[in-house]
Structures are given as structure tokens and as C-alpha cells.
Design an enzyme around this catalytic site. Structure first.
Site, mmCIF file in Angstrom:
data_model
loop_
_atom_site.group_PDB
_atom_site.id
_atom_site.type_symbol
_atom_site.label_atom_id
_atom_site.label_comp_id
_atom_site.label_asym_id
_atom_site.label_seq_id
_atom_site.Cartn_x
_atom_site.Cartn_y
_atom_site.Cartn_z
ATOM 1 N N LYS A 11 54.054 -20.691 93.225
ATOM 2 C CA LYS A 11 54.211 -19.258 92.943
ATOM 3 C C LYS A 11 53.434 -18.839 91.684
ATOM 4 O O LYS A 11 53.020 -19.683 90.888
ATOM 5 C CB LYS A 11 55.706 -18.944 92.802
ATOM 6 C CG LYS A 11 56.487 -19.089 94.120
ATOM 7 C CD LYS A 11 57.933 -18.647 93.954
ATOM 8 C CE LYS A 11 58.681 -18.690 95.275
ATOM 9 N NZ LYS A 11 60.093 -18.231 95.119
ATOM 10 N N TYR A 51 58.207 -11.813 102.805
ATOM 11 C CA TYR A 51 59.643 -11.882 102.487
ATOM 12 C C TYR A 51 60.455 -10.831 103.249
ATOM 13 O O TYR A 51 61.528 -10.432 102.785
ATOM 14 C CB TYR A 51 59.848 -11.729 100.980
ATOM 15 C CG TYR A 51 59.568 -13.004 100.203
ATOM 16 C CD1 TYR A 51 60.415 -14.112 100.323
ATOM 17 C CD2 TYR A 51 58.480 -13.109 99.348
ATOM 18 C CE1 TYR A 51 60.176 -15.284 99.610
ATOM 19 C CE2 TYR A 51 58.237 -14.279 98.626
ATOM 20 C CZ TYR A 51 59.089 -15.358 98.767
ATOM 21 O OH TYR A 51 58.858 -16.515 98.054
ATOM 22 N N PHE A 59 67.049 -7.804 95.076
ATOM 23 C CA PHE A 59 65.915 -8.325 94.302
ATOM 24 C C PHE A 59 64.583 -8.203 95.041
ATOM 25 O O PHE A 59 63.556 -8.666 94.547
ATOM 26 C CB PHE A 59 66.172 -9.789 93.905
ATOM 27 C CG PHE A 59 66.453 -10.725 95.060
ATOM 28 C CD1 PHE A 59 65.425 -11.243 95.838
ATOM 29 C CD2 PHE A 59 67.756 -11.101 95.358
ATOM 30 C CE1 PHE A 59 65.668 -12.103 96.893
ATOM 31 C CE2 PHE A 59 68.019 -11.965 96.423
ATOM 32 C CZ PHE A 59 66.966 -12.468 97.186
ATOM 33 N N ARG A 104 62.029 -27.252 90.394
ATOM 34 C CA ARG A 104 62.569 -26.029 89.794
ATOM 35 C C ARG A 104 63.295 -26.335 88.484
ATOM 36 O O ARG A 104 63.226 -25.542 87.540
ATOM 37 C CB ARG A 104 63.445 -25.297 90.804
ATOM 38 C CG ARG A 104 62.571 -24.557 91.846
ATOM 39 C CD ARG A 104 63.347 -24.150 93.057
ATOM 40 N NE ARG A 104 62.628 -23.167 93.868
ATOM 41 C CZ ARG A 104 63.056 -22.753 95.056
ATOM 42 N NH1 ARG A 104 64.186 -23.224 95.564
ATOM 43 N NH2 ARG A 104 62.356 -21.861 95.740
ATOM 44 N N ASN A 114 60.642 -19.032 90.124
ATOM 45 C CA ASN A 114 61.104 -20.410 90.286
ATOM 46 C C ASN A 114 60.026 -21.345 90.838
ATOM 47 O O ASN A 114 60.330 -22.363 91.466
ATOM 48 C CB ASN A 114 62.394 -20.444 91.111
ATOM 49 C CG ASN A 114 62.214 -19.833 92.489
ATOM 50 O OD1 ASN A 114 61.114 -19.439 92.861
ATOM 51 N ND2 ASN A 114 63.286 -19.757 93.240
ATOM 52 N N HIS A 117 57.935 -22.411 96.660
ATOM 53 C CA HIS A 117 58.590 -21.933 97.879
ATOM 54 C C HIS A 117 58.573 -23.034 98.927
ATOM 55 O O HIS A 117 57.632 -23.827 98.972
ATOM 56 C CB HIS A 117 57.839 -20.712 98.446
ATOM 57 C CG HIS A 117 58.262 -20.365 99.849
ATOM 58 N ND1 HIS A 117 59.366 -19.582 100.107
ATOM 59 C CD2 HIS A 117 57.769 -20.749 101.060
ATOM 60 C CE1 HIS A 117 59.514 -19.482 101.436
ATOM 61 N NE2 HIS A 117 58.564 -20.176 102.024
ATOM 62 N N GLU A 128 55.836 -18.853 108.887
ATOM 63 C CA GLU A 128 55.202 -18.857 107.557
ATOM 64 C C GLU A 128 53.847 -19.572 107.580
ATOM 65 O O GLU A 128 52.911 -19.159 106.894
ATOM 66 C CB GLU A 128 56.150 -19.495 106.536
ATOM 67 C CG GLU A 128 57.379 -18.619 106.291
ATOM 68 C CD GLU A 128 58.384 -19.253 105.335
ATOM 69 O OE1 GLU A 128 58.146 -20.378 104.844
ATOM 70 O OE2 GLU A 128 59.413 -18.609 105.079
HETATM 71 P P1 IDP Z 1 64.603 -20.087 98.400
HETATM 72 O O1 IDP Z 1 63.241 -19.762 97.846
HETATM 73 O O2 IDP Z 1 65.274 -21.186 97.618
HETATM 74 O O3 IDP Z 1 64.603 -20.331 99.879
HETATM 75 P P2 IDP Z 1 65.756 -17.458 98.973
HETATM 76 O O4 IDP Z 1 67.221 -17.154 98.945
HETATM 77 O O5 IDP Z 1 65.088 -17.550 100.301
HETATM 78 O O6 IDP Z 1 65.538 -18.796 98.108
HETATM 79 O O7 IDP Z 1 65.038 -16.351 98.090
HETATM 80 C C1 IDP Z 1 63.648 -16.205 98.121
HETATM 81 C C2 IDP Z 1 63.165 -16.025 96.699
HETATM 82 O O8 IDP Z 1 63.681 -14.813 96.174
HETATM 83 C C3 IDP Z 1 63.627 -17.097 95.705
HETATM 84 O O9 IDP Z 1 62.868 -18.283 95.734
HETATM 85 C C4 IDP Z 1 63.478 -16.366 94.389
HETATM 86 O O10 IDP Z 1 62.105 -16.295 93.961
HETATM 87 C C5 IDP Z 1 63.940 -14.965 94.783
HETATM 88 N N1 IDP Z 1 65.390 -14.786 94.545
HETATM 89 C C6 IDP Z 1 66.410 -15.327 95.255
HETATM 90 N N2 IDP Z 1 67.600 -14.965 94.774
HETATM 91 C C7 IDP Z 1 67.335 -14.147 93.716
HETATM 92 C C8 IDP Z 1 68.155 -13.430 92.779
HETATM 93 O O11 IDP Z 1 69.389 -13.472 92.835
HETATM 94 N N3 IDP Z 1 67.499 -12.701 91.829
HETATM 95 C C9 IDP Z 1 66.130 -12.631 91.741
HETATM 96 N N4 IDP Z 1 65.325 -13.284 92.612
HETATM 97 C C10 IDP Z 1 65.912 -14.042 93.575
HETATM 98 MG MG MG Z 2 64.161 -19.020 101.417
#
Ligand code: IDP
Ligand code: MG
Length: 139
Positions: A11, A51, A59, A104, A114, A117, A128
Site C-alpha cells: 500500500k 474496495y 472509512f 502489519r 496498514n 493487502h 482482485e
Molecule cells: P483487510 O485488509 O485486513 O482484509 P478489511 O476489513 O477488508 O481488512 O478492510 C480493508 C482495508 O480498509 C483495511 O486493510 C484498512 O486499510 C481499511 N480499514 C479497515 N477497517 C478500518 C477502520 O476501522 N478504519 C480505517 N480504515 C480501516
Molecule cells: Mg479485506
């Protein structure tokens, strides 16, 4: 056990801090074979499309702003149980909850920025991978 493919991204927070090499090295150390890879900057519209499943989440706006703020590296890669294994290597979405030694835990700035992905299931991996690569690029 069958070889499986997954879609990974490095990212913008990680490319900005020159962590691309470290993350790619970890991918190879963990037994993944890189099948296809490209570095590019997503537009806001492209980040929103990637997304789309999160469109209703609070978010979504911030996330797609962040994901279009700088270059990403998209990687199609494979190994046995690639999807689950890569999510293990990345660690929990929120670095505060990520296990020691995970990417992470090592590199993420916060729950949004983070660093990496990974697809979460075979169906999303297929969508994807096709988002970034054509069939002839993933042989
Ligand atoms: P993942 O990347 O671990 O699969 P997802 O729930 O699919 O997590 O969320 C996609 C991305 O959205 C996350 O990797 C992160 O960058 C962002 N994200 C997820 N939850 C939050 C949040 O509570 N606040 C801000 N950004 C978030
Ligand atoms: Mg995800």
C-alpha cells in the site's frame, strides 16, 4: 495440497517509506512464487472500484483517498493455501492486534495505513487478480 493464487498489494504508506523490497523479500521467504507484478498509482475512482464491497463502511472515503495517494504494488502470487497463508503473514487488519513478526505489526502505521493487502477468499482473489492483470499476465 493444491497450489492457489492470491492478490497482494503493497500500500501507499509502505511504498512511501521504501518498504517495497523488504515486503517482496518476505513474500519470497514465505514460499510464495511471484506470478505477476506491477507498480502503479490508482485513481480515486479505481480505488473505489477495488474496495466496492466496503462502500457503505464509514472509512470508505478515507480509505480510497489513502489508496490513491501514492503508488501501490499489485502482486499475483502462488503457493499452497496462498490466501490464508498470506493473511497470516500480514497479520490482523489493525496493527494493535497483529501478532509479533507479522508485516502489519512490523510496518503498519495504523488500522488504515496498514502497509499491505491480501484477498480474503478464492472468489475475491479471482476478482482482485482480474482487476490488475489480464489472463495472459498470470501464467
Ligand atoms: P483487510 O485488509 O485486513 O482484509 P478489511 O476489513 O477488508 O481488512 O478492510 C480493508 C482495508 O480498509 C483495511 O486493510 C484498512 O486499510 C481499511 N480499514 C479497515 N477497517 C478500518 C477502520 O476501522 N478504519 C480505517 N480504515 C480501516
Ligand atoms: Mg479485506
Amino acid at each position: 495440497m493444491a497450489i492457489e493464487q492470491t492478490l497482494a498489494m503493497i500500500k501507499p504508506d509502505a511504498t512511501a517509506r521504501d518498504l517495497t523490497g523488504k515486503i517482496l523479500a518476505r513474500i519470497e521467504e514465505e514460499g510464495f512464487k511471484i506470478v505477476a507484478m506491477k507498480r502503479l498509482r490508482l485513481s480515486k475512482l479505481q480505488a473505489e472500484a477495488f474496495y466496492a464491497v466496503h462502500r457503505e463502511r464509514p472509512f470508505f472515503g478515507d480509505l480510497t483517498e489513502f489508496m490513491s495517494s501514492g503508488p501501490i504494488v499489485a502482486i499475483c502470487m502462488e503457493r499452497e493455501e496462498a490466501i490464508v497463508k498470506w493473511r497470516e503473514v500480514m497479520g490482523a487488519t489493525n496493527p494493535e492486534n497483529a501478532a509479533e513478526g507479522t508485516l502489519r505489526k512490523l510496518y503498519a502505521l495504523d488500522v488504515e495505513k496498514n502497509s499491505c493487502h491480501g484477498s480474503d477468499a478464492p472468489e475475491t482473489a479471482a476478482v482482485e487478480k482480474a482487476f490488475f492483470f489480464s489472463g495472459i499476465e498470470m501464467l
